[in-house]
Write an enzyme that holds these catalytic residues in place. Structure first.
Site, PDB file in Angstrom:
ATOM      1  N   HIS A 131       0.849  -1.208   0.000  1.00 11.88           N
ATOM      2  CA  HIS A 131       0.000   0.000   0.000  1.00 11.88           C
ATOM      3  C   HIS A 131       0.883   1.256   0.000  1.00 11.88           C
ATOM      4  O   HIS A 131       0.366   2.370   0.103  1.00 11.88           O
ATOM      5  CB  HIS A 131      -0.868   0.052   1.258  1.00 11.88           C
ATOM      6  CG  HIS A 131      -1.992  -0.948   1.298  1.00 11.88           C
ATOM      7  ND1 HIS A 131      -2.775  -1.252   0.205  1.00 11.88           N
ATOM      8  CD2 HIS A 131      -2.487  -1.695   2.326  1.00 11.88           C
ATOM      9  CE1 HIS A 131      -3.697  -2.149   0.555  1.00 11.88           C
ATOM     10  NE2 HIS A 131      -3.538  -2.433   1.829  1.00 11.88           N
ATOM     11  N   SER A 161     -16.131   1.824   1.460  1.00  9.16           N
ATOM     12  CA  SER A 161     -15.592   0.495   1.764  1.00  9.16           C
ATOM     13  C   SER A 161     -14.688   0.568   3.000  1.00  9.16           C
ATOM     14  O   SER A 161     -14.769  -0.268   3.908  1.00  9.16           O
ATOM     15  CB  SER A 161     -14.814  -0.020   0.548  1.00  9.16           C
ATOM     16  OG  SER A 161     -14.379  -1.332   0.758  1.00  9.16           O
ATOM     17  N   TYR A 220     -10.928  -0.825 -10.912  1.00  7.51           N
ATOM     18  CA  TYR A 220     -11.900  -1.774 -10.360  1.00  7.51           C
ATOM     19  C   TYR A 220     -13.156  -1.839 -11.226  1.00  7.51           C
ATOM     20  O   TYR A 220     -13.676  -2.914 -11.521  1.00  7.51           O
ATOM     21  CB  TYR A 220     -12.240  -1.328  -8.932  1.00  7.51           C
ATOM     22  CG  TYR A 220     -13.175  -2.236  -8.166  1.00  7.51           C
ATOM     23  CD1 TYR A 220     -12.670  -3.238  -7.348  1.00  7.51           C
ATOM     24  CD2 TYR A 220     -14.559  -2.071  -8.236  1.00  7.51           C
ATOM     25  CE1 TYR A 220     -13.530  -4.061  -6.624  1.00  7.51           C
ATOM     26  CE2 TYR A 220     -15.422  -2.886  -7.526  1.00  7.51           C
ATOM     27  CZ  TYR A 220     -14.902  -3.882  -6.717  1.00  7.51           C
ATOM     28  OH  TYR A 220     -15.757  -4.692  -6.013  1.00  7.51           O
ATOM     29  N   ARG A 285     -17.316  -7.468   1.329  1.00  6.73           N
ATOM     30  CA  ARG A 285     -18.526  -6.838   1.831  1.00  6.73           C
ATOM     31  C   ARG A 285     -19.610  -6.997   0.774  1.00  6.73           C
ATOM     32  O   ARG A 285     -20.441  -7.876   0.873  1.00  6.73           O
ATOM     33  CB  ARG A 285     -18.263  -5.360   2.178  1.00  6.73           C
ATOM     34  CG  ARG A 285     -19.382  -4.677   2.957  1.00  6.73           C
ATOM     35  CD  ARG A 285     -19.035  -3.232   3.250  1.00  6.73           C
ATOM     36  NE  ARG A 285     -18.875  -2.438   2.041  1.00  6.73           N
ATOM     37  CZ  ARG A 285     -19.849  -1.750   1.462  1.00  6.73           C
ATOM     38  NH1 ARG A 285     -21.053  -1.726   2.002  1.00  6.73           N
ATOM     39  NH2 ARG A 285     -19.634  -1.051   0.358  1.00  6.73           N
TER      40      ARG A 285
HETATM   41  P1  A3P Z   1     -16.825  -3.147  -0.827  1.00  7.22           P
HETATM   42  O1  A3P Z   1     -16.535  -2.778   0.590  1.00  7.22           O
HETATM   43  O2  A3P Z   1     -17.291  -1.987  -1.655  1.00  7.22           O
HETATM   44  O3  A3P Z   1     -17.715  -4.328  -0.958  1.00  7.22           O
HETATM   45  P2  A3P Z   1      -9.429  -4.344  -0.723  1.00  7.22           P
HETATM   46  O4  A3P Z   1      -9.318  -5.747  -1.191  1.00  7.22           O
HETATM   47  O5  A3P Z   1      -8.508  -3.391  -1.416  1.00  7.22           O
HETATM   48  O6  A3P Z   1      -9.407  -4.255   0.738  1.00  7.22           O
HETATM   49  O7  A3P Z   1     -10.875  -3.836  -1.198  1.00  7.22           O
HETATM   50  C1  A3P Z   1     -12.019  -4.370  -0.605  1.00  7.22           C
HETATM   51  C2  A3P Z   1     -13.182  -4.159  -1.550  1.00  7.22           C
HETATM   52  O8  A3P Z   1     -13.078  -5.082  -2.642  1.00  7.22           O
HETATM   53  C3  A3P Z   1     -14.490  -4.443  -0.857  1.00  7.22           C
HETATM   54  O9  A3P Z   1     -15.429  -3.594  -1.494  1.00  7.22           O
HETATM   55  C4  A3P Z   1     -14.704  -5.909  -1.205  1.00  7.22           C
HETATM   56  O10 A3P Z   1     -16.038  -6.333  -1.067  1.00  7.22           O
HETATM   57  C5  A3P Z   1     -14.232  -5.919  -2.661  1.00  7.22           C
HETATM   58  N1  A3P Z   1     -13.854  -7.240  -3.156  1.00  7.22           N
HETATM   59  C6  A3P Z   1     -13.161  -8.196  -2.507  1.00  7.22           C
HETATM   60  N2  A3P Z   1     -13.014  -9.284  -3.279  1.00  7.22           N
HETATM   61  C7  A3P Z   1     -13.637  -9.024  -4.444  1.00  7.22           C
HETATM   62  C8  A3P Z   1     -13.841  -9.779  -5.644  1.00  7.22           C
HETATM   63  N3  A3P Z   1     -13.383 -11.003  -5.773  1.00  7.22           N
HETATM   64  N4  A3P Z   1     -14.509  -9.187  -6.649  1.00  7.22           N
HETATM   65  C9  A3P Z   1     -14.990  -7.920  -6.522  1.00  7.22           C
HETATM   66  N5  A3P Z   1     -14.840  -7.168  -5.405  1.00  7.22           N
HETATM   67  C10 A3P Z   1     -14.160  -7.703  -4.373  1.00  7.22           C
END
Ligand code: A3P
Length: 319
Positions: A131, A161, A220, A285
């Site tokens: 990060h 998120s 994304y 989520r």
């Molecule tokens: P939301 O909170 O909007 O649902 P990171 O992985 O950078 O922590 O980001 C988390 C976000 O990516 C969350 O978004 C999560 O639900 C989503 N996410 C995790 N796995 C995913 C997948 N396989 N496909 C799409 N979104 C995903």
């Protein structure tokens, strides 16, 4: 690790400090704000500013390494799963024994600024995540010529998120609008973990425009819209392109399915039962585009969109 980290504590104490929305202090370092210790693992040093400093001093990238770089909550977990599945597709079958079906993507691709990596660098296997903002990356990542994949996301969805993610740790049941407002203010000003999300994106975007063969810039929303195309792009860039035979066999679709929100969020139940491990469900989520409109006021949306338009002007950042 704790000894390595200890030596940076004095430096951190001299840096500008501001409290963020949770009342935790953040420290400004090289233009970005950091925790001294990650909020839910304060006994560990993962993601702390000290760990960032330690990786700047001690991390040595290899030219063949691939780094997955993100601002938190932009799709890190998904990108880790896809890159891991692509890279290791000849090693594992897509059934219930695949590592992504039995564990979490974060266990497959370590962050360089995490204790897990610093204590056990040998498990990285050339695929790493971070990060850390572009301008603060350990110098060897740039000088070695290793490749970087960056994924960005609409800042409104990143914020919401993050807000949900962090709320799980401070007060799961709280729906207090004041907390949302406080978090919004800090996010808008960039006084947030890993600093301004816009500046984080801009650092990698500018570098990707300058060195497109070294930095792949994904987003994304486009991954959600056209996963097949984006996965093929990712595979080409990280040096594991799909052959015509693989494509004909539906290998790209298999990987997309394996790394889908539904599959990954249902995986690794055994891991969740392990003591002291962050439960897998915290990383999943909703996984949809645009959920932020259900949480932000019209005024908040306008403010974030205005910052995005102004900050990203001329950088052709697809959001
Ligand atoms: P939301 O909170 O909007 O649902 P990171 O992985 O950078 O922590 O980001 C988390 C976000 O990516 C969350 O978004 C999560 O639900 C989503 N996410 C995790 N796995 C995913 C997948 N396989 N496909 C799409 N979104 C995903």
């Amino acid at each position: 690790m704790s000894i390595i980290i200890e030596q940076y504590k004095n430096t951190v104490a001299t840096l500008p400090m501001q409290k963020t929305w949770t009342d935790a202090p953040l420290y400004k370092y090289e233009g970005f704000w950091y925790h001294q210790g990650f909020w839910f693992q304060s006994e560990y040093a993962s993601f702390s500013l000290e760990a960032v400093m330690a990786s700047q001093d001690d991390f040595h990238a290899q030219p063949t390494d691939v780094f997955l770089a993100t601002y938190p909550k932009s799709g890190t977990t998904w990108l880790k799963a896809l890159a891991f599945a692509i890279t290791n597709r000849t090693k594992f079958s897509y059934g219930p024994t695949h590592p992504l079906a039995t564990t979490c993507p974060h266990d497959c691709v370590p962050y360089i600024e995490s204790e897990a990596y610093i204590n056990n660098p040998s498990y990285a296997n050339g695929l790493l995540a971070t990060h850390i903002p572009y301008t603060s990356l350990p110098k060897s990542i740039i000088s070695s010529g290793s490749r970087i994949v960056y994924i960005c996301r609409d800042p409104k969805d990143v914020f919401i998120s993050f807000w949900h993610f962090k709320k799980k740790y401070i007060d799961d049941s709280s729906t207090d609008p004041i907390m949302l407002e406080k978090a919004f203010e800090c996010f808008s000003k960039g006084v947030f973990e890993f600093g301004s999300s816009w500046d984080h994106v801009i650092g990698y975007r500018k570098a990707s425009l300058e060195w497109p063969d070294k930095i792949l810039f994904l987003n994304y929303e486009e991954m959600k819209r056209d996963a097949k195309n984006e996965v093929k792009k990712l595979a080409n860039f990280i040096g594991h392109p799909f052959t015509e035979e693989e494509e004909a066999k539906g290998e790209v679709e298999e990987i997309i399915k394996l790394c889908s929100f539904d599959k990954l969020s249902k995986a690794s139940k055994d891991r969740d039962a392990t003591p002291n491990v962050i439960s897998n469900d915290i990383f999943f989520r909703k996984g949809v585009v645009g959920d932020s409109v259900n949480h932000l006021t019209d005024e908040m949306i306008q403010i974030l969109d205005k910052i995005t338009t102004e900050k990203y002007e001329g950088l052709d950042i697809p959001i």
